[in-house]
Write a protein that holds these residues in place. Structure first.
Motif, PDB file in Angstrom:
ATOM      1  N   LEU A   1       0.837  -1.203   0.000  1.00  0.00           N
ATOM      2  CA  LEU A   1       0.000   0.000   0.000  1.00  0.00           C
ATOM      3  C   LEU A   1       0.870   1.251   0.000  1.00  0.00           C
ATOM      4  N   THR A   2       0.416   2.245  -0.718  1.00  0.00           N
ATOM      5  CA  THR A   2       1.089   3.538  -0.652  1.00  0.00           C
ATOM      6  C   THR A   2       0.681   4.195   0.659  1.00  0.00           C
ATOM      7  N   PRO A   3       1.430   5.190   1.119  1.00  0.00           N
ATOM      8  CA  PRO A   3       1.035   5.872   2.363  1.00  0.00           C
ATOM      9  C   PRO A   3      -0.383   6.446   2.296  1.00  0.00           C
ATOM     10  N   ALA A   4      -0.779   6.989   1.153  1.00  0.00           N
ATOM     11  CA  ALA A   4      -2.126   7.551   1.010  1.00  0.00           C
ATOM     12  C   ALA A   4      -3.189   6.458   1.122  1.00  0.00           C
ATOM     13  N   GLN A   5      -2.937   5.302   0.506  1.00  0.00           N
ATOM     14  CA  GLN A   5      -3.880   4.189   0.599  1.00  0.00           C
ATOM     15  C   GLN A   5      -3.974   3.669   2.025  1.00  0.00           C
ATOM     16  N   TRP A   6      -2.831   3.588   2.705  1.00  0.00           N
ATOM     17  CA  TRP A   6      -2.808   3.121   4.084  1.00  0.00           C
ATOM     18  C   TRP A   6      -3.610   4.061   4.985  1.00  0.00           C
ATOM     19  N   HIS A   7      -3.404   5.376   4.838  1.00  0.00           N
ATOM     20  CA  HIS A   7      -4.150   6.348   5.642  1.00  0.00           C
ATOM     21  C   HIS A   7      -5.649   6.244   5.366  1.00  0.00           C
ATOM     22  N   GLU A   8      -6.007   6.038   4.109  1.00  0.00           N
ATOM     23  CA  GLU A   8      -7.424   5.893   3.756  1.00  0.00           C
ATOM     24  C   GLU A   8      -8.017   4.631   4.406  1.00  0.00           C
ATOM     25  N   ALA A   9      -7.278   3.528   4.373  1.00  0.00           N
ATOM     26  CA  ALA A   9      -7.747   2.281   4.978  1.00  0.00           C
ATOM     27  C   ALA A   9      -7.902   2.428   6.490  1.00  0.00           C
ATOM     28  N   VAL A  10      -6.954   3.095   7.127  1.00  0.00           N
ATOM     29  CA  VAL A  10      -7.026   3.320   8.572  1.00  0.00           C
ATOM     30  C   VAL A  10      -8.223   4.204   8.910  1.00  0.00           C
ATOM     31  N   ALA A  11      -8.468   5.242   8.126  1.00  0.00           N
ATOM     32  CA  ALA A  11      -9.602   6.137   8.365  1.00  0.00           C
ATOM     33  C   ALA A  11     -10.927   5.387   8.230  1.00  0.00           C
ATOM     34  N   LYS A  12     -11.037   4.519   7.226  1.00  0.00           N
ATOM     35  CA  LYS A  12     -12.262   3.724   7.055  1.00  0.00           C
ATOM     36  C   LYS A  12     -12.473   2.789   8.243  1.00  0.00           C
ATOM     37  N   TYR A  13     -11.405   2.144   8.693  1.00  0.00           N
ATOM     38  CA  TYR A  13     -11.506   1.231   9.828  1.00  0.00           C
ATOM     39  C   TYR A  13     -11.889   1.986  11.099  1.00  0.00           C
ATOM     40  N   ALA A  14     -11.306   3.155  11.309  1.00  0.00           N
ATOM     41  CA  ALA A  14     -11.634   3.968  12.483  1.00  0.00           C
ATOM     42  C   ALA A  14     -13.094   4.413  12.448  1.00  0.00           C
ATOM     43  N   ASP A  15     -13.576   4.810  11.274  1.00  0.00           N
ATOM     44  CA  ASP A  15     -14.988   5.190  11.143  1.00  0.00           C
ATOM     45  C   ASP A  15     -15.898   4.020  11.467  1.00  0.00           C
TER      46      ASP A  15
END
Length: 92
Positions: free
Chosen positions: A3-17
């Protein structure tokens, strides 16, 4: 898959939501298993970020309104569940 850093941050944000929208009680970590450590974590989390529903809870025998243990009819043992931690009530 890398994962790119942007994809990783997006995945983490979705999981947190997903976690924040649920109502299920979840243990934070075994590292914060003592009430004083959990309280320190809550204070730091509230100070440094947006938090929802942080409280100290303990797994113990559930009781009814009269203070008697709730018995599981199948096992004839007290039901175990999460209840709000109260400083004197859970002393060992």
């Amino acid at each position: 898959m890398q994962l790119t850093p942007a994809q990783w941050h997006e995945a983490v944000a979705k999981y947190a939501d997903k976690l924040m929208s649920g109502e299920r009680v979840k243990q934070l970590s075994n590292l914060f298993d003592a009430p004083q450590y959990a309280q320190q974590f809550i204070e730091l989390a509230k100070k440094h970020s947006e938090c929802r529903d942080l409280r100290i809870r303990a797994r113990c025998a559930l009781v009814d309104a009269k203070g008697k243990p709730v018995i599981n009819p199948k096992t004839k043992m007290p039901k175990i569940g999460w209840s709000d931690y109260q400083a004197g009530a859970h002393a060992a």
